[in-house]
Design a protein around this motif. Structure first.
Motif, PDB file in Angstrom:
ATOM      1  N   LEU A   1       0.827  -1.200   0.000  1.00 36.20           N
ATOM      2  CA  LEU A   1       0.000   0.000   0.000  1.00 36.20           C
ATOM      3  C   LEU A   1       0.866   1.257   0.000  1.00 36.20           C
ATOM      4  CD1 LEU A   1      -2.738  -1.041   2.585  1.00 36.20           C
ATOM      5  CD2 LEU A   1      -3.082  -0.605   0.140  1.00 36.20           C
ATOM      6  N   ARG A   2       1.928   1.235   0.785  1.00 38.91           N
ATOM      7  CA  ARG A   2       2.815   2.395   0.858  1.00 38.91           C
ATOM      8  C   ARG A   2       3.536   2.607  -0.465  1.00 38.91           C
ATOM      9  NH1 ARG A   2       3.160   7.350   2.418  1.00 38.91           N
ATOM     10  NH2 ARG A   2       5.226   8.024   3.127  1.00 38.91           N
ATOM     11  N   ALA A   3       3.911   1.525  -1.136  1.00 36.83           N
ATOM     12  CA  ALA A   3       4.568   1.651  -2.439  1.00 36.83           C
ATOM     13  C   ALA A   3       3.670   2.397  -3.424  1.00 36.83           C
ATOM     14  CB  ALA A   3       4.927   0.275  -2.980  1.00 36.83           C
ATOM     15  N   GLU A   4       2.383   2.111  -3.389  1.00 36.03           N
ATOM     16  CA  GLU A   4       1.452   2.829  -4.270  1.00 36.03           C
ATOM     17  C   GLU A   4       1.321   4.281  -3.836  1.00 36.03           C
ATOM     18  OE1 GLU A   4      -2.100   1.282  -6.598  1.00 36.03           O
ATOM     19  OE2 GLU A   4      -3.019   1.845  -4.683  1.00 36.03           O
ATOM     20  N   GLU A   5       1.228   4.522  -2.524  1.00 38.50           N
ATOM     21  CA  GLU A   5       1.111   5.893  -2.030  1.00 38.50           C
ATOM     22  C   GLU A   5       2.315   6.741  -2.417  1.00 38.50           C
ATOM     23  OE1 GLU A   5       0.724   5.379   2.140  1.00 38.50           O
ATOM     24  OE2 GLU A   5      -1.384   4.753   2.066  1.00 38.50           O
ATOM     25  N   LEU A   6       3.505   6.137  -2.433  1.00 35.68           N
ATOM     26  CA  LEU A   6       4.725   6.875  -2.758  1.00 35.68           C
ATOM     27  C   LEU A   6       4.857   7.168  -4.244  1.00 35.68           C
ATOM     28  CD1 LEU A   6       7.223   5.003  -0.399  1.00 35.68           C
ATOM     29  CD2 LEU A   6       6.472   7.381  -0.175  1.00 35.68           C
ATOM     30  N   GLY A   7       4.024   6.544  -5.060  1.00 39.40           N
ATOM     31  CA  GLY A   7       4.027   6.844  -6.485  1.00 39.40           C
ATOM     32  C   GLY A   7       4.964   5.998  -7.315  1.00 39.40           C
ATOM     33  N   PHE A   8       5.470   4.887  -6.771  1.00 39.07           N
ATOM     34  CA  PHE A   8       6.321   4.014  -7.576  1.00 39.07           C
ATOM     35  C   PHE A   8       5.573   3.547  -8.821  1.00 39.07           C
ATOM     36  CE2 PHE A   8       8.725   3.220  -3.559  1.00 39.07           C
ATOM     37  CZ  PHE A   8       9.990   3.519  -4.037  1.00 39.07           C
ATOM     38  N   HIS A   9       6.316   3.426  -9.913  1.00 40.09           N
ATOM     39  CA  HIS A   9       5.721   2.911 -11.145  1.00 40.09           C
ATOM     40  C   HIS A   9       5.271   1.471 -10.957  1.00 40.09           C
ATOM     41  CE1 HIS A   9       5.224   1.670 -15.305  1.00 40.09           C
ATOM     42  NE2 HIS A   9       6.152   0.748 -15.134  1.00 40.09           N
TER      43      HIS A   9
ATOM     44  N   ALA B   1      -5.070  -7.132  -4.910  1.00 39.68           N
ATOM     45  CA  ALA B   1      -6.395  -6.927  -4.328  1.00 39.68           C
ATOM     46  C   ALA B   1      -6.486  -5.667  -3.480  1.00 39.68           C
ATOM     47  CB  ALA B   1      -6.788  -8.147  -3.494  1.00 39.68           C
ATOM     48  N   VAL B   2      -5.343  -5.134  -3.025  1.00 35.25           N
ATOM     49  CA  VAL B   2      -5.397  -3.969  -2.138  1.00 35.25           C
ATOM     50  C   VAL B   2      -4.844  -2.705  -2.803  1.00 35.25           C
ATOM     51  CG1 VAL B   2      -5.294  -5.386  -0.059  1.00 35.25           C
ATOM     52  CG2 VAL B   2      -3.163  -4.486  -1.040  1.00 35.25           C
ATOM     53  N   THR B   3      -4.381  -2.797  -4.040  1.00 32.85           N
ATOM     54  CA  THR B   3      -3.876  -1.629  -4.761  1.00 32.85           C
ATOM     55  C   THR B   3      -4.726  -1.389  -6.008  1.00 32.85           C
ATOM     56  OG1 THR B   3      -2.279  -3.012  -5.975  1.00 32.85           O
ATOM     57  CG2 THR B   3      -1.503  -1.930  -3.956  1.00 32.85           C
ATOM     58  N   ASP B   4      -4.568  -0.204  -6.590  1.00 35.45           N
ATOM     59  CA  ASP B   4      -5.379   0.157  -7.760  1.00 35.45           C
ATOM     60  C   ASP B   4      -4.553   0.532  -8.978  1.00 35.45           C
ATOM     61  OD1 ASP B   4      -7.965  -0.002  -6.411  1.00 35.45           O
ATOM     62  OD2 ASP B   4      -7.322   1.807  -5.335  1.00 35.45           O
ATOM     63  N   ARG B   5      -3.407   1.199  -8.769  1.00 36.70           N
ATOM     64  CA  ARG B   5      -2.654   1.759  -9.888  1.00 36.70           C
ATOM     65  C   ARG B   5      -1.287   1.106 -10.076  1.00 36.70           C
ATOM     66  NH1 ARG B   5      -4.174   5.452  -6.487  1.00 36.70           N
ATOM     67  NH2 ARG B   5      -2.036   5.863  -5.801  1.00 36.70           N
ATOM     68  N   LEU B   6      -0.718   0.607  -9.030  1.00 41.07           N
ATOM     69  CA  LEU B   6       0.641   0.090  -9.022  1.00 41.07           C
ATOM     70  C   LEU B   6       0.785  -1.121  -9.934  1.00 41.07           C
ATOM     71  CD1 LEU B   6       3.344   0.482  -7.317  1.00 41.07           C
ATOM     72  CD2 LEU B   6       2.426  -1.303  -5.809  1.00 41.07           C
ATOM     73  N   ARG B   7       1.797  -1.089 -10.843  1.00 43.36           N
ATOM     74  CA  ARG B   7       2.093  -2.303 -11.592  1.00 43.36           C
ATOM     75  C   ARG B   7       2.783  -3.290 -10.666  1.00 43.36           C
ATOM     76  NH1 ARG B   7       0.784  -2.940 -16.594  1.00 43.36           N
ATOM     77  NH2 ARG B   7       1.996  -4.876 -16.691  1.00 43.36           N
ATOM     78  N   LEU B   8       2.612  -4.571 -10.949  1.00 47.41           N
ATOM     79  CA  LEU B   8       3.105  -5.638 -10.099  1.00 47.41           C
ATOM     80  C   LEU B   8       3.870  -6.643 -10.943  1.00 47.41           C
ATOM     81  CD1 LEU B   8      -0.313  -6.149  -8.309  1.00 47.41           C
ATOM     82  CD2 LEU B   8       1.649  -4.954  -7.324  1.00 47.41           C
ATOM     83  N   GLY B   9       4.885  -7.270 -10.351  1.00 43.76           N
ATOM     84  CA  GLY B   9       5.600  -8.250 -11.154  1.00 43.76           C
ATOM     85  C   GLY B   9       6.630  -9.041 -10.384  1.00 43.76           C
ATOM     86  N   THR B  10       7.248  -9.966 -11.085  1.00 43.04           N
ATOM     87  CA  THR B  10       8.319 -10.790 -10.534  1.00 43.04           C
ATOM     88  C   THR B  10       9.656 -10.324 -11.089  1.00 43.04           C
ATOM     89  OG1 THR B  10       8.049 -12.404 -12.338  1.00 43.04           O
ATOM     90  CG2 THR B  10       6.847 -12.824 -10.290  1.00 43.04           C
ATOM     91  N   LEU B  11      10.680 -10.372 -10.239  1.00 43.31           N
ATOM     92  CA  LEU B  11      12.065 -10.126 -10.663  1.00 43.31           C
ATOM     93  C   LEU B  11      12.945 -11.156  -9.954  1.00 43.31           C
ATOM     94  CD1 LEU B  11      12.708  -6.254 -10.768  1.00 43.31           C
ATOM     95  CD2 LEU B  11      12.527  -7.835 -12.661  1.00 43.31           C
ATOM     96  N   VAL B  12      13.173 -12.291 -10.551  1.00 37.82           N
ATOM     97  CA  VAL B  12      12.516 -12.800 -11.725  1.00 37.82           C
ATOM     98  C   VAL B  12      12.056 -14.226 -11.477  1.00 37.82           C
ATOM     99  CG1 VAL B  12      13.817 -11.371 -13.370  1.00 37.82           C
ATOM    100  CG2 VAL B  12      14.667 -13.661 -12.787  1.00 37.82           C
ATOM    101  N   THR B  13      11.121 -14.664 -12.315  1.00 36.71           N
ATOM    102  CA  THR B  13      10.704 -16.058 -12.368  1.00 36.71           C
ATOM    103  C   THR B  13      11.694 -16.826 -13.238  1.00 36.71           C
ATOM    104  OG1 THR B  13       8.375 -15.525 -12.047  1.00 36.71           O
ATOM    105  CG2 THR B  13       8.869 -17.571 -13.220  1.00 36.71           C
TER     106      THR B  13
END
Length: 298
Positions: A22-30, A60-72
């Motif tokens: 949640l904080r990562a989204e609030e801080l504006g991370f891409h 489920a708890v964020t709206d704008r933040l992109r999400l991903g693996t580094l790396v599979t």
């Protein structure tokens, strides 16, 4: 230049794990990524949670933040089951998922299923089969394929990804075979710099090494008639000779980012601070960097 973070899955969701995303989204991370390992280095004997369930919870708890693996990697993944999980995650997130994917290494994941560690050539061979099959599984409704390492028999993946034709691949690669996979299948390319320079190299040598990697990526793209500018270029920080030094202040980070932006790197990923670890850093400075640096870099 975009600024992203990587949050290692070391905290229970109910004990601060949720709050980090949640904080990562609030801080504006891409974007916020996580490692896709069964355990990792100095964290092996402590808490470590699964990447894809963690990302699903974060979606489920964020709206704008992109999400991903580094790396599979193929170390403990199979393309058929991975594709199903990725399509589900892409759906839950509303199309905010990027798959960072690499050939894997010789860490704990390499032997956790009881196998002997693969040689570099074996890892490259498997990766060369893994990525094209995963591409098909994420873009076709039904796939049958029989390879040397991976088989799919009438695998169904309906309705497919929210992102079309599929969610983006960020391919981690430095060798020629990996670079060719990035050129053909990647929407982004990932590097951590040159691992040979981590202990004894200089920041200047590291920049030169990344420049050389970018040149090889451009050559791989040219070899198939693709414009290298179509790929995003991502640097996962923390593994260059300067290590966490750029996180000591906003000015230090702006200098670090500027040197890599000049090379053509367009996304930097910084580790969320973890006290008493290789990724220890001042949380207040980290958050100040997140807020102030993107505006300075433009």
């Amino acid at each position: 230049m975009r600024l992203s973070t990587v949050i290692l899955p070391v905290r229970r969701w109910s004990e601060g794990g949720r709050d980090q995303w949640l904080r990562a989204e609030e801080l504006g991370f891409h974007a916020a990524y996580t490692y896709d390992h069964l355990s990792w280095r100095s964290f092996r004997d402590g808490p470590w949670f699964g990447a894809l369930p963690t990302l699903t919870a974060a979606a489920a708890v964020t709206d704008r933040l992109r999400l991903g693996t580094l790396v599979t990697s193929p170390n403990f993944r199979h393309p058929v089951t991975l594709a199903k999980e990725l399509i589900s995650l892409d759906d839950v997130s509303g199309g905010r998922v990027t798959l960072g994917i690499g050939a894997g290494g010789t860490g704990f994941d390499a032997t956790a299923l009881g196998q002997e560690p693969w040689t570099p050539r074996e890892r490259a061979d498997r990766f060369g089969e893994f990525v094209p099959l995963l591409d098909r599984l994420l873009t076709e409704d039904a796939v049958s394929s029989e390879g040397d390492f991976y088989t799919a028999h009438e695998a169904r993946n309906i309705p497919g990804c929210v992102q079309r034709p599929r969610l983006p691949f960020a391919v981690a690669a430095t060798g020629p075979r990996g670079m060719r996979l990035a050129a053909r299948y990647g929407q982004a390319w990932v590097t951590t710099g040159d691992p040979k320079l981590y202990e004894d190299g200089t920041p200047e040598q590291s920049v030169d090494a990344v420049r050389g990697q970018l040149d090889r990526l451009a050559d791989a793209c040219a070899g198939i008639g693709r414009d290298a500018a179509e790929l995003d270029r991502i640097l996962l920080t923390g593994f260059t000779p300067d290590r966490t030094d750029p996180l000591r202040s906003v000015d230090a980070f702006v200098d670090f980012a500027g040197r890599h932006a000049a090379l053509g790197i367009d996304e930097l990923v910084i580790h969320w601070p973890i006290p008493d670890s290789d990724f220890a850093a001042d949380q207040a400075v980290f958050e100040k960097i997140a807020v102030e640096v993107p505006a300075q870099l433009g």
